[in-house]
Design a protein around this motif. Structure first.
Motif, PDB file in Angstrom:
ATOM      1  N   GLN A  91      36.911  31.518  41.349  1.00 44.32           N
ATOM      2  CA  GLN A  91      36.331  30.735  40.418  1.00 44.32           C
ATOM      3  C   GLN A  91      35.604  30.678  39.816  1.00 44.32           C
ATOM      4  O   GLN A  91      34.270  31.094  40.177  1.00 44.32           O
ATOM      5  N   ASP A 164      33.385  34.550  42.919  1.00 51.98           N
ATOM      6  CA  ASP A 164      33.169  32.839  42.593  1.00 51.98           C
ATOM      7  C   ASP A 164      32.127  33.275  42.096  1.00 51.98           C
ATOM      8  O   ASP A 164      31.447  33.330  42.359  1.00 51.98           O
ATOM      9  N   SER A 194      43.373  28.300  34.163  1.00 47.33           N
ATOM     10  CA  SER A 194      44.365  27.739  35.462  1.00 47.33           C
ATOM     11  C   SER A 194      43.919  29.066  36.673  1.00 47.33           C
ATOM     12  O   SER A 194      43.537  29.126  37.602  1.00 47.33           O
ATOM     13  N   ASP A 197      40.989  29.315  37.840  1.00 48.72           N
ATOM     14  CA  ASP A 197      40.165  27.963  38.267  1.00 48.72           C
ATOM     15  C   ASP A 197      39.394  27.111  38.031  1.00 48.72           C
ATOM     16  O   ASP A 197      38.349  26.709  38.554  1.00 48.72           O
ATOM     17  N   GLU A 199      36.758  24.687  36.759  1.00 52.57           N
ATOM     18  CA  GLU A 199      36.031  23.351  37.337  1.00 52.57           C
ATOM     19  C   GLU A 199      34.701  22.990  36.361  1.00 52.57           C
ATOM     20  O   GLU A 199      33.652  24.098  36.103  1.00 52.57           O
TER      21      GLU A 199
END
Ligand SMILES: C[S@@+](CC[C@H](N)C(=O)[O-])C[C@H]1O[C@@H](n2cnc3c(N)ncnc32)[C@H](O)[C@@H]1O
Length: 344
Positions: A91, A164, A194, A197, A199
């Motif tokens: 992510q 991540d 996507s 992910d 953010e």
């Protein structure tokens, strides 16, 4: 003048370096560290990030990550594409640190940083993160001023390699910062938001941190303008200043002054004075929430000469009141308009 220059403004004149930092020669194999680094097409035993950054890990091993082949002087090309990575992507989070003190960071930002395997950012911002957070990260990748494109690409590559990743910046990632660039780079690599992910973790922007130090100058319509002509040409900035100053907006000025931008600051003051009275209240906040914070309330007519003083540099935000803004008890007050409807 401070040299604590925010990287997104990329003002090489504020730095003694040419934006190319020493490269980390201690890179070890990815298999030696727990992290997943680099594209499948690159040899992780010999790959080094070209971003001019340093990579450190909380374990003994360090590794340079990402398949980027660019360096700071030519940071326009994107290196690896999504096809170059075998791993399931991790992510990517663009995390806003707020003004700079730990209490100014949101709880979500703190959690996001604790969730990240790798934290990537400009060295000054990395230093703002509390030790208990950086110590638990598998790797910290920091670069000095400049290199925002290569640093952002590094964060994307590390994510595509299965980690991540949090890429950090001051204030909010959507305010003159790297959230948009991260999306552009993800797209240019043939990946999708996507897939990683993506953010954005908001932070308190400088305008709000600085507004809070000054009282209540921002409670009505407000326009932000950056005087950095690194990405926007000065004539365009001038026309934005005219447009904002003509209307009754409070104006927040980001990236106000650097040695290379003396003229921009001077021009800005001239433009503001063509539309606003010299006694218009102006708030100046240097390094809100940091050790060297300074706050001053003055008048527009005095602003230009303060450009050569320590309070105005690239870690300063300036708030220019609208025609209704006044100073009361050492605070700027911009009426919201309640007085037109209510008696108090
Ligand atoms: C590239 S912009 C980044 C803005 C940031 N993303 C934000 O949301 O505040 C850098 C500019 O933000 C302002 N700035 C950032 N941190 C600041 C602070 N702690 N105090 C005052 N101004 C700050 C300065 O105008 C600086 O030149």
């Amino acid at each position: 003048m401070s040299t604590d220059t925010d990287p997104e403004s990329t003002d090489a004149d504020e730095s003694t370096s040419n934006c190319g930092a020493s490269t980390d020669t201690e890179a070890e194999t990815a298999s030696d560290s727990g992290s997943k680094c680099g594209a499948s097409s690159s040899d992780s035993t010999s790959s080094e990030s070209k971003c001019g950054g340093s990579s450190s890990s909380s374990s003994d091993s360090t590794s340079s990550c990402g398949a980027s082949s660019d360096d700071d002087s030519t940071e326009k090309e994107v290196g690896a594409t999504v096809e170059d990575f075998d791993a399931d992507p991790g992510q990517l989070m663009a995390v806003g640190l707020g003004p700079g003190h730990p209490e100014g960071m949101t709880q979500r930002a703190r959690e996001a940083l604790l969730e990240a395997d790798h934290i990537v950012g400009y060295t000054t911002y990395i230093e703002l993160i509390p030790d208990e957070i950086t110590e638990q990260a598998e790797e910290i990748y920091d670069t000095p001023m400049c290199g925002e494109v290569s640093r952002t690409e590094e964060s994307v590559d590390r994510t595509l390699a299965g980690n991540d990743v949090a890429i950090v910046g001051s204030g909010d990632p959507n305010v003159y910062a790297l959230a948009g660039l991260a999306l552009e780079i993800i797209e240019s690599k043939g990946a999708t938001a996507s897939m990683v992910d993506f953010e954005v973790v908001p932070g308190v922007p400088a305008a709000q941190s600085c507004g809070a130090r000054l009282g209540a100058p921002l409670v009505n319509d407000t326009v932000s303008i950056s005087l950095s002509d690194h990405l926007v040409p000065m004539p365009e900035i001038e026309s934005r200043l005219h447009a904002a100053a003509k209307e009754s907006f409070t104006i927040t000025i980001y990236n106000p002054w650097s040695r290379k931008r003396r003229d921009n600051f001077q021009k800005c003051c001239e433009i503001l004075l063509t539309h606003r009275d010299p006694d218009t209240p102006v708030g100046i906040v240097h390094a809100a929430g940091r050790e060297d914070e300074q706050v001053m309330i003055t008048e527009l007519g005095e602003l230009e000469e303060l450009g050569e003083s320590e309070i105005i540099d690239m870690t300063t935000t300036i708030v220019v009141g609208n025609e209704e803004t006044y100073v009361w008890d050492d605070r700027m007050v911009t009426p919201r308009g309640y007085e037109t409807k209510y008696d108090y």
